[in-house]
Design a protein around this motif. Structure first.
Motif, short mmCIF file in Angstrom:
data_model
loop_
_atom_site.label_atom_id
_atom_site.label_comp_id
_atom_site.label_asym_id
_atom_site.label_seq_id
_atom_site.Cartn_x
_atom_site.Cartn_y
_atom_site.Cartn_z
N MET A 140 9.67 -39.50 79.00
CA MET A 140 9.90 -38.06 78.84
C MET A 140 8.66 -37.40 78.23
O MET A 140 8.00 -37.98 77.38
N VAL A 152 9.28 -31.61 76.65
CA VAL A 152 10.71 -31.63 76.99
C VAL A 152 11.51 -32.09 75.77
O VAL A 152 12.53 -31.48 75.40
N LEU A 153 11.04 -33.17 75.11
CA LEU A 153 11.71 -33.65 73.89
C LEU A 153 11.75 -32.55 72.84
O LEU A 153 12.78 -32.31 72.20
N SER A 154 10.62 -31.84 72.69
CA SER A 154 10.50 -30.79 71.69
C SER A 154 11.48 -29.64 71.95
O SER A 154 12.19 -29.18 71.05
N PHE A 155 11.53 -29.17 73.20
CA PHE A 155 12.44 -28.06 73.55
C PHE A 155 13.90 -28.48 73.37
O PHE A 155 14.72 -27.73 72.83
N ARG A 156 14.24 -29.71 73.81
CA ARG A 156 15.63 -30.16 73.72
C ARG A 156 16.07 -30.30 72.26
O ARG A 156 17.16 -29.88 71.88
N ALA A 157 15.18 -30.91 71.44
CA ALA A 157 15.52 -31.08 70.02
C ALA A 157 15.61 -29.71 69.34
O ALA A 157 16.50 -29.48 68.51
N VAL A 171 16.53 -26.83 70.60
CA VAL A 171 17.79 -26.16 70.94
C VAL A 171 18.95 -26.77 70.14
O VAL A 171 19.76 -26.03 69.54
N LEU A 172 19.01 -28.11 70.08
CA LEU A 172 20.10 -28.77 69.34
C LEU A 172 20.05 -28.40 67.86
O LEU A 172 21.08 -28.11 67.23
N TRP A 230 14.25 -25.46 64.69
CA TRP A 230 14.30 -24.58 65.87
C TRP A 230 12.93 -23.96 66.16
O TRP A 230 12.35 -24.17 67.23
#
Ligand code: HEM
Ligand code: HEM
Length: 135
Positions: free
Chosen positions: A1, A5-10, A12-13, A45
């Motif tokens: 990954m 992508v990891l940064s954006f997903r984390a 958001v969570l 965030w």
């Protein structure tokens, strides 16, 4: 990954979790953990989303392991830091070492990010210097 992508997903969570935390504080009319909530949102965030944008704009490093590790360290350290600050705010002394270690790891990880930001610039400058020398 990719690191972005990891940064954006984390991000958001952690943004969702931070907002639920804020709503819980408001409903309970107990704002005592607000510094932990604030830093969880700002480091989780906001900062992670900004790292994601930077890595997305620099595809040459986005697929390498070091930015990926930088993002993971940030995620873990932010969670440890926020738990530590939250415990401290609610008068649990055990929070102090967690907040202390978390903040130092966050600082070290920011220095790593800074190195990643400056390194490509140096490479580009070195490339320009060798091109001008050849001309
Ligand atoms: C549904 C979303 C959110 C809710 C319901 C919420 C709720 C709250 C509450 C109740 C406080 C305590 C205010 C006080 O006692 O002074 C607070 C403080 C704070 N929140 Fe949130 N929050 C939310 C999202 C966010 C986000 C997304 C961020 C950052 C990106 C953020 C940053 C902060 C900061 C910096 C403070 C401290 C403000 C100060 O110094 O007075 N919050 N929030
Ligand atoms: C290792 C990282 C960080 C540490 C150790 C740290 C530490 C602190 C401390 C000790 C305070 C005073 C809290 C109080 O008096 O109750 C504070 C407040 C604040 N910091 Fe940070 N900070 C960090 C990162 C950041 C970042 C990255 C941002 C913004 C992007 C930020 C935004 C704020 C804001 C808005 C406040 C005032 C609201 C509050 O009291 O929670 N901080 N910070």
């Amino acid at each position: 990954m990719k690191a972005s992508v990891l940064s954006f997903r984390a991000a958001v969570l952690m943004g969702i979790a931070g907002m639920i935390w804020g709503i819980a504080m408001a409903i309970n009319e107990d704002h005592s953990t607000f510094p932990a909530h604030a830093h969880f949102n700002l480091l989780g965030w906001v900062s992670l989303f900004l790292f994601g944008i930077y890595y997305h704009l620099h595809p040459a490093i986005d697929r390498t392991w070091l930015p990926f590790a930088q993002v993971w360290v940030w995620i873990v350290a932010t969670i440890v830091f926020a738990i530590g600050v939250g415990l401290l705010q609610s008068w649990h002394e055990i929070g102090a070492p967690l907040a202390g270690v978390g903040s130092l790891v966050i600082l070290a990880d920011m220095l790593l990010f800074g190195w990643l930001v400056y390194r490509p610039a140096q490479t580009a400058l070195a490339g320009q210097a060798s091109t001008s020398a050849a001309e």
